[in-house]
Design a protein around this motif. Structure first.
Motif, mmCIF file in Angstrom:
data_model
loop_
_atom_site.group_PDB
_atom_site.id
_atom_site.type_symbol
_atom_site.label_atom_id
_atom_site.label_comp_id
_atom_site.label_asym_id
_atom_site.label_seq_id
_atom_site.Cartn_x
_atom_site.Cartn_y
_atom_site.Cartn_z
ATOM 1 N N GLU A 256 2.367 12.777 10.270
ATOM 2 C CA GLU A 256 3.194 13.851 9.711
ATOM 3 C C GLU A 256 4.677 13.669 10.025
ATOM 4 N N MET A 257 4.999 12.820 11.010
ATOM 5 C CA MET A 257 6.411 12.561 11.327
ATOM 6 C C MET A 257 7.079 11.707 10.244
ATOM 7 N N VAL A 258 6.253 11.068 9.416
ATOM 8 C CA VAL A 258 6.778 10.334 8.257
ATOM 9 C C VAL A 258 6.553 11.140 6.986
ATOM 10 N N GLY A 259 5.336 11.664 6.811
ATOM 11 C CA GLY A 259 5.035 12.492 5.648
ATOM 12 C C GLY A 259 5.210 11.740 4.344
ATOM 13 N N GLN A 260 5.755 12.420 3.348
ATOM 14 C CA GLN A 260 6.058 11.828 2.038
ATOM 15 C C GLN A 260 7.577 11.858 1.847
ATOM 16 N N PRO A 261 8.281 10.916 2.430
ATOM 17 C CA PRO A 261 9.743 10.983 2.467
ATOM 18 C C PRO A 261 10.401 10.895 1.100
ATOM 19 N N PHE A 262 9.689 10.352 0.108
ATOM 20 C CA PHE A 262 10.279 10.234 -1.229
ATOM 21 C C PHE A 262 10.535 11.600 -1.864
ATOM 22 N N LEU A 263 9.916 12.660 -1.332
ATOM 23 C CA LEU A 263 10.193 14.008 -1.835
ATOM 24 C C LEU A 263 11.627 14.434 -1.548
ATOM 25 N N HIS A 264 12.280 13.738 -0.620
ATOM 26 C CA HIS A 264 13.670 14.061 -0.252
ATOM 27 C C HIS A 264 14.641 12.987 -0.726
ATOM 28 N N ASP A 265 14.234 12.197 -1.705
ATOM 29 C CA ASP A 265 15.104 11.105 -2.165
ATOM 30 C C ASP A 265 16.441 11.612 -2.703
ATOM 31 N N HIS A 266 16.430 12.796 -3.310
ATOM 32 C CA HIS A 266 17.694 13.333 -3.840
ATOM 33 C C HIS A 266 18.688 13.618 -2.711
ATOM 34 N N LEU A 267 18.168 13.976 -1.529
ATOM 35 C CA LEU A 267 19.061 14.220 -0.391
ATOM 36 C C LEU A 267 19.595 12.901 0.167
ATOM 37 N N PHE A 268 18.715 11.892 0.266
ATOM 38 C CA PHE A 268 19.158 10.586 0.748
ATOM 39 C C PHE A 268 20.226 10.000 -0.172
ATOM 40 N N LEU A 269 19.977 10.086 -1.478
ATOM 41 C CA LEU A 269 20.937 9.508 -2.421
ATOM 42 C C LEU A 269 22.238 10.290 -2.437
ATOM 43 N N ALA A 270 22.161 11.601 -2.327
ATOM 44 C CA ALA A 270 23.384 12.420 -2.330
ATOM 45 C C ALA A 270 24.291 12.045 -1.162
ATOM 46 N N ARG A 271 23.692 11.795 0.019
ATOM 47 C CA ARG A 271 24.503 11.394 1.176
ATOM 48 C C ARG A 271 25.150 10.034 0.935
ATOM 49 N N ALA A 272 24.397 9.114 0.343
ATOM 50 C CA ALA A 272 24.951 7.776 0.081
ATOM 51 C C ALA A 272 26.057 7.835 -0.957
ATOM 52 N N LEU A 273 25.924 8.715 -1.950
ATOM 53 C CA LEU A 273 26.939 8.824 -2.994
ATOM 54 C C LEU A 273 28.259 9.329 -2.446
ATOM 55 N N GLY A 274 28.200 10.030 -1.320
ATOM 56 C CA GLY A 274 29.431 10.531 -0.726
ATOM 57 C C GLY A 274 30.288 9.440 -0.131
ATOM 58 N N GLU A 275 29.738 8.223 0.032
ATOM 59 C CA GLU A 275 30.471 7.142 0.685
ATOM 60 C C GLU A 275 30.923 6.046 -0.267
ATOM 61 N N GLN A 370 18.900 10.554 -9.768
ATOM 62 C CA GLN A 370 20.175 11.059 -10.271
ATOM 63 C C GLN A 370 19.960 12.213 -11.238
ATOM 64 N N ALA A 371 18.889 12.115 -12.036
ATOM 65 C CA ALA A 371 18.571 13.224 -12.952
ATOM 66 C C ALA A 371 18.250 14.486 -12.190
ATOM 67 N N ILE A 372 17.551 14.362 -11.063
ATOM 68 C CA ILE A 372 17.243 15.539 -10.227
ATOM 69 C C ILE A 372 18.528 16.143 -9.683
ATOM 70 N N LEU A 373 19.429 15.294 -9.219
ATOM 71 C CA LEU A 373 20.719 15.796 -8.705
ATOM 72 C C LEU A 373 21.510 16.486 -9.808
ATOM 73 N N ASP A 374 21.478 15.940 -11.038
ATOM 74 C CA ASP A 374 22.210 16.536 -12.142
ATOM 75 C C ASP A 374 21.645 17.921 -12.484
ATOM 76 N N VAL A 375 20.312 18.034 -12.459
ATOM 77 C CA VAL A 375 19.679 19.329 -12.753
ATOM 78 C C VAL A 375 20.041 20.357 -11.666
ATOM 79 N N GLN A 376 20.043 19.907 -10.417
ATOM 80 C CA GLN A 376 20.411 20.819 -9.325
ATOM 81 C C GLN A 376 21.853 21.277 -9.467
#
Length: 378
Positions: A256-275, A370-376
């Motif tokens: 459970e410490m790993v879980g399904q991390p791809f559910l948070h891919d929009h957060l990972f990508l958003a942080r990377a886009l800031g740089e 990116q589509a998920i981020l655009d919808v958000q």
């Protein structure tokens, strides 16, 4: 002192085809015989290093026992430490309606492990007229070879073929020594660094595993980014997220410490886009303390309809629809075993040509996220 065992080298090629030697042409049998003689004369610390096998193609066929000759050739491929293929595009003779023997030898060596397979492409080859069945076998071999597209130098005359073959053998020996050295350094898990990791609680062990993965990626040219690493694969900068699974996969608290991390891919990508400019991915790289099966990886993904491949490093998982990609590295007990698993992953990606496919799917995953981020944002 232990007995010294020579490295077994199997040379696979057509025999009757001809290549240039100065102003004349000679058969590949002449080239193979010269290679065998020169390689078996090589020594290391006073001992002969290679034992070379080449088929007696003509006697095999003249006896009419093609099935026995076929099995003998494939047996030699399985026994060899290194298989050297002198590729002319010709599949060779075959039992009734079978693959050409050169095609079968190459396929056997590739399936057994590309790390011990070396190829030299031969140009300007002279061949005898062929019937329709022979031409069909050649076309099948060429299509199979081109699909795999193994890295291989080219040569067109006898001296160049011998020179490129010697270079390929030198590269193969160095690669196998490095691979064996990494395996030997693994040691036992009840001593040294593996024992130190075993003393850690889940949280600190997870952090140590993720740091080891990050350090390994840095050796492959990756640059640390917010929440991940930017791993260069060819022309693609791949956002790679490192995870540590600090216990056996059957331990729910660790899983459970790993879980399904791809559910948070929009957060990972958003942080990377800031740089910087948008990278591909994310790709999730999971260091597992113990082993992992295909079924366990499938359960972690959450659905069965995906590409799931068990490989020497662990398990590779890819969803062809959402382009989710997770790579599980098995038996990451300490820094050395973790780096070893990562190296075996890189070798597998290069040997199979899967690096390009991984990068292409990562570009697709970026568009999905990116589509998920655009919808958000809307």
């Amino acid at each position: 002192m232990a007995d010294f065992r020579k490295l077994r080298v199997m040379i696979s090629s057509r025999c009757a085809s001809t290549v240039r030697r100065g102003d004349s042409r000679v058969s590949m049998t002449v080239v193979r015989t010269r290679l065998k003689r020169e390689l078996e004369a090589e020594s290391l610390c006073g001992e002969r290093l290679f034992e070379v096998w080449i088929s007696d193609n003509a006697p095999d066929q003249s006896q009419g026992d093609l099935e026995t000759a076929w099995e003998k050739s494939l047996e030699e491929v399985r026994k060899a430490d290194i298989v050297l293929v002198l590729y002319t595009g010709e599949a060779g003779w075959a039992p009734a309606r079978g693959l050409g023997v050169c095609h079968a030898e190459f396929q056997q060596a590739w399936n057994d492990g590309p790390a011990r397979l070396k190829v030299v492409r031969i140009g300007d080859v002279g061949t005898a007229p062929k019937d329709a069945a022979e031409l069909k076998r050649d076309q099948a071999f060429q299509a199979y070879f081109d699909d795999l597209n193994p890295t291989s130098p080219a040569a067109s005359d006898v001296d160049a073929i011998v020179a490129r073959s010697r270079e390929a053998l030198r590269e193969a020996v160095a690669g196998l020594v490095k691979l064996g050295g990494r395996e030997a350094r693994k040691g036992r898990f009840a001593y040294g660094a593996p024992l130190d990791w075993s003393r850690l609680d889940f949280g600190h062990r997870k952090k140590a595993m993720e740091d080891a993965l990050g350090g390994g990626l840095a050796e492959f040219g990756a640059v640390e980014s917010s929440g991940g690493w930017l791993w260069p694969l060819g022309e693609t900068s791949l956002l790679t997220i490192c995870h540590g699974l600090p216990g056996g996969f059957g331990v729910a608290a660790a899983r459970e410490m790993v879980g399904q991390p791809f559910l948070h891919d929009h957060l990972f990508l958003a942080r990377a886009l800031g740089e910087r400019e948008a990278p591909a991915g994310p790709l999730h790289l999971v260091a597992c303390l113990k082993g992992i099966t295909e079924s366990q990886a499938m359960r972690q993904l959450g659905f069965p309809d995906a590409t799931i491949v068990a490989a020497p490093f662990g398990v590779y998982v890819s969803d062809p629809v959402q382009k989710i990609q997770m790579i599980f590295l098995a038996n990451c007990r300490d820094l050395t075993t973790t780096r070893n698993a990562l190296c075996r992953l890189a070798e597998w990606l290069n040997a199979t040509g899967e690096a390009a496919n991984l990068a292409r799917r990562a570009l697709g995953r970026r568009r999905v996220v990116q589509a998920i981020l655009d919808v958000q944002g809307d």
